[in-house]
Design a protein around this motif. Structure first.
Motif, mmCIF file in Angstrom:
data_model
loop_
_atom_site.group_PDB
_atom_site.id
_atom_site.type_symbol
_atom_site.label_atom_id
_atom_site.label_comp_id
_atom_site.label_asym_id
_atom_site.label_seq_id
_atom_site.Cartn_x
_atom_site.Cartn_y
_atom_site.Cartn_z
ATOM 1 N N ALA A 95 1.206 -114.770 -116.878
ATOM 2 C CA ALA A 95 1.983 -115.034 -115.669
ATOM 3 C C ALA A 95 1.390 -114.324 -114.451
ATOM 4 C CB ALA A 95 3.430 -114.595 -115.877
ATOM 5 N N HIS A 96 0.650 -113.241 -114.688
ATOM 6 C CA HIS A 96 0.083 -112.467 -113.581
ATOM 7 C C HIS A 96 -1.286 -111.935 -113.968
ATOM 8 C CE1 HIS A 96 0.121 -108.573 -110.995
ATOM 9 N NE2 HIS A 96 -0.447 -109.552 -110.328
ATOM 10 N N PHE A 97 -2.270 -112.277 -113.156
ATOM 11 C CA PHE A 97 -3.593 -111.676 -113.253
ATOM 12 C C PHE A 97 -3.743 -110.712 -112.078
ATOM 13 C CE2 PHE A 97 -4.861 -115.371 -115.836
ATOM 14 C CZ PHE A 97 -5.722 -114.786 -116.764
ATOM 15 N N PRO A 98 -3.795 -109.405 -112.284
ATOM 16 C CA PRO A 98 -4.093 -108.492 -111.175
ATOM 17 C C PRO A 98 -5.444 -108.836 -110.555
ATOM 18 C CG PRO A 98 -3.309 -107.287 -113.082
ATOM 19 C CD PRO A 98 -3.566 -108.687 -113.545
ATOM 20 N N PRO A 99 -5.701 -108.377 -109.335
ATOM 21 C CA PRO A 99 -6.986 -108.683 -108.690
ATOM 22 C C PRO A 99 -8.167 -108.274 -109.566
ATOM 23 C CG PRO A 99 -5.480 -107.676 -107.127
ATOM 24 C CD PRO A 99 -4.824 -107.575 -108.467
ATOM 25 N N SER A 100 -9.160 -109.132 -109.636
ATOM 26 C CA SER A 100 -10.356 -108.829 -110.427
ATOM 27 C C SER A 100 -11.279 -107.903 -109.641
ATOM 28 C CB SER A 100 -11.104 -110.117 -110.762
ATOM 29 O OG SER A 100 -11.780 -110.604 -109.613
ATOM 30 N N ASP A 101 -12.354 -107.483 -110.287
ATOM 31 C CA ASP A 101 -13.350 -106.658 -109.607
ATOM 32 C C ASP A 101 -14.009 -107.408 -108.447
ATOM 33 O OD1 ASP A 101 -12.828 -104.633 -111.404
ATOM 34 O OD2 ASP A 101 -14.541 -105.086 -112.693
ATOM 35 N N GLY A 102 -13.941 -108.749 -108.490
ATOM 36 C CA GLY A 102 -14.553 -109.532 -107.429
ATOM 37 C C GLY A 102 -13.609 -109.966 -106.340
ATOM 38 N N ALA A 103 -12.353 -109.500 -106.393
ATOM 39 C CA ALA A 103 -11.355 -109.948 -105.415
ATOM 40 C C ALA A 103 -11.744 -109.573 -103.990
ATOM 41 C CB ALA A 103 -9.992 -109.369 -105.764
ATOM 42 N N ALA A 144 -13.168 -117.453 -90.395
ATOM 43 C CA ALA A 144 -12.648 -116.606 -89.328
ATOM 44 C C ALA A 144 -12.041 -117.455 -88.209
ATOM 45 C CB ALA A 144 -13.772 -115.731 -88.773
ATOM 46 N N PRO A 145 -10.872 -117.053 -87.720
ATOM 47 C CA PRO A 145 -10.052 -115.928 -88.182
ATOM 48 C C PRO A 145 -9.252 -116.295 -89.434
ATOM 49 C CG PRO A 145 -9.000 -117.019 -86.336
ATOM 50 C CD PRO A 145 -10.305 -117.720 -86.534
ATOM 51 N N PHE A 146 -9.346 -115.448 -90.446
ATOM 52 C CA PHE A 146 -8.652 -115.686 -91.710
ATOM 53 C C PHE A 146 -7.377 -114.853 -91.742
ATOM 54 C CE2 PHE A 146 -8.003 -115.111 -96.325
ATOM 55 C CZ PHE A 146 -8.052 -116.442 -96.726
ATOM 56 N N PRO A 147 -6.236 -115.443 -92.116
ATOM 57 C CA PRO A 147 -4.957 -114.713 -92.064
ATOM 58 C C PRO A 147 -4.992 -113.403 -92.853
ATOM 59 C CG PRO A 147 -4.569 -117.055 -92.473
ATOM 60 C CD PRO A 147 -6.044 -116.839 -92.582
ATOM 61 N N MET A 148 -4.580 -112.337 -92.208
ATOM 62 C CA MET A 148 -4.592 -111.025 -92.846
ATOM 63 C C MET A 148 -3.671 -110.971 -94.058
ATOM 64 S SD MET A 148 -4.461 -108.517 -89.531
ATOM 65 C CE MET A 148 -5.601 -108.687 -88.148
ATOM 66 N N THR A 149 -2.554 -111.677 -94.006
ATOM 67 C CA THR A 149 -1.609 -111.636 -95.123
ATOM 68 C C THR A 149 -2.213 -112.246 -96.384
ATOM 69 O OG1 THR A 149 -0.647 -113.727 -94.347
ATOM 70 C CG2 THR A 149 0.438 -111.680 -93.658
ATOM 71 N N VAL A 150 -2.977 -113.317 -96.227
ATOM 72 C CA VAL A 150 -3.586 -113.985 -97.381
ATOM 73 C C VAL A 150 -4.705 -113.121 -97.942
ATOM 74 C CG1 VAL A 150 -4.674 -116.102 -98.208
ATOM 75 C CG2 VAL A 150 -2.978 -116.222 -96.360
ATOM 76 N N SER A 151 -5.494 -112.515 -97.069
ATOM 77 C CA SER A 151 -6.552 -111.615 -97.516
ATOM 78 C C SER A 151 -5.970 -110.439 -98.292
ATOM 79 C CB SER A 151 -7.349 -111.103 -96.317
ATOM 80 O OG SER A 151 -8.369 -110.222 -96.715
ATOM 81 N N ALA A 152 -4.885 -109.867 -97.776
ATOM 82 C CA ALA A 152 -4.259 -108.732 -98.448
ATOM 83 C C ALA A 152 -3.706 -109.138 -99.808
ATOM 84 C CB ALA A 152 -3.150 -108.148 -97.575
ATOM 85 N N TRP A 153 -3.154 -110.336 -99.905
ATOM 86 C CA TRP A 153 -2.655 -110.815 -101.201
ATOM 87 C C TRP A 153 -3.798 -110.875 -102.219
ATOM 88 C CZ3 TRP A 153 2.269 -112.527 -102.889
ATOM 89 C CH2 TRP A 153 2.265 -113.115 -104.159
ATOM 90 N N ILE A 154 -4.927 -111.445 -101.832
ATOM 91 C CA ILE A 154 -6.067 -111.549 -102.749
ATOM 92 C C ILE A 154 -6.521 -110.175 -103.209
ATOM 93 C CG2 ILE A 154 -8.490 -112.245 -102.933
ATOM 94 C CD1 ILE A 154 -7.814 -114.490 -100.904
ATOM 95 N N ARG A 155 -6.614 -109.236 -102.289
ATOM 96 C CA ARG A 155 -7.123 -107.901 -102.594
ATOM 97 C C ARG A 155 -6.150 -107.073 -103.442
ATOM 98 N NH1 ARG A 155 -11.410 -106.688 -98.949
ATOM 99 N NH2 ARG A 155 -11.576 -108.216 -97.261
ATOM 100 N N GLN A 156 -4.839 -107.295 -103.269
ATOM 101 C CA GLN A 156 -3.871 -106.359 -103.842
ATOM 102 C C GLN A 156 -2.914 -106.961 -104.863
ATOM 103 O OE1 GLN A 156 -3.422 -104.727 -99.401
ATOM 104 N NE2 GLN A 156 -1.953 -103.766 -100.770
#
Length: 250
Positions: free
Chosen positions: A77-85, A97-109
């Protein structure tokens, strides 16, 4: 002036998003950029805690996440961010660019989330538009960057071939099947983020913000929909409320 991040930490979540969105593209410029990024990171941290809480509660009920295929193949149900996130987020920020900060933060975290599955107490949860946000495609072993690059190239080719560029649809970064396809029923196109971005938050379709969409999902315990025409039935009393109990406002 009090920073957006300080106000967000103080609980002014909706007001802060309203004010940050009003900045438009100037949110990417100083003196706003660092402050806006801090808000996005805090949002993602709260979202990660919500996801982990909901998944834990679902699994305690016997819920099994499954692919939306005829075999209902079990999957996480949940994959935490990978090493390549972080590399994926960096590439998206550069390419779109400009890429939404909220979406970037979701991918990273936060990582990939998939609440489609079988709930022993609520079989119709499939028809409740379960929360799905997949941007790394972790269940498929990654490959999101290659997929998005190919889709971006196809979109550019179609736009070049169009007789009227003004009528071209914006490029969409897909992150979830639509409510019908989640239930393995033929439906519409996938949910996605329109790019390039227009500010700190991403648009899901023409008028819905990414964070607002997430808040709606979390306020319903991850199951905000109701496909009555497909046989939806409300869950047992208290189930949805129990899943949503004390989840954090983004």
């Amino acid at each position: 002036m009090t920073s957006y991040f300080a106000r967000y930490q103080a609980g002014e979540h909706d007001d802060v998003w309203r004010d940050l969105r009003a900045l438009g593209l100037t949110a990417f410029d100083e003196p706003h950029r660092e402050d806006a990024q801090a808000v996005a990171r805090e949002m993602a941290d709260r979202a990660r805690r919500n996801v982990e809480t909901v998944v834990e509660r679902l699994q305690a009920d016997g819920f099994v996440a499954a692919r939306n295929d005829d075999e209902a193949t079990p999957r996480p149900a949940h994959f935490p961010p990978s090493d390549g996130a972080a590399d994926l987020a960096d590439w998206l920020e550069e390419t779109f660019a400009p890429f939404p900060m909220t979406v970037s933060a979701w991918i990273r975290q936060v990582g990939d989330v998939w609440l489609v599955g079988e709930h022993p107490l609520w079989p119709q949860s499939l028809l409740a538009d379960p929360l799905v946000v997949e941007l790394e495609y972790s269940v498929h072993g990654g490959g999101a960057r290659e997929y998005f690059a190919e889709e971006w190239q196809n979109w550019q080719d179609d736009a070049d071939d169009s007789e009227d560029a003004d009528d071209a649809q914006p490029f969409q970064l897909d992150f979830a099947p639509d409510a019908l396809h989640k239930a393995n029923i033929s439906g519409d196109g996938p949910y996605g983020i329109q790019l390039p971005g227009i500010g700190v938050d991403g648009l899901v379709g023409p008028t819905l913000w990414f964070v607002d969409d997430l808040n709606t999902a979390f306020s319903s315990g991850g199951f905000p929909g109701s496909l009555y025409e497909e046989g939806y039935i409300d869950p047992p009393e208290g189930l949805r409320e129990g899943l949503a109990r004390d989840l954090l406002r983004l």
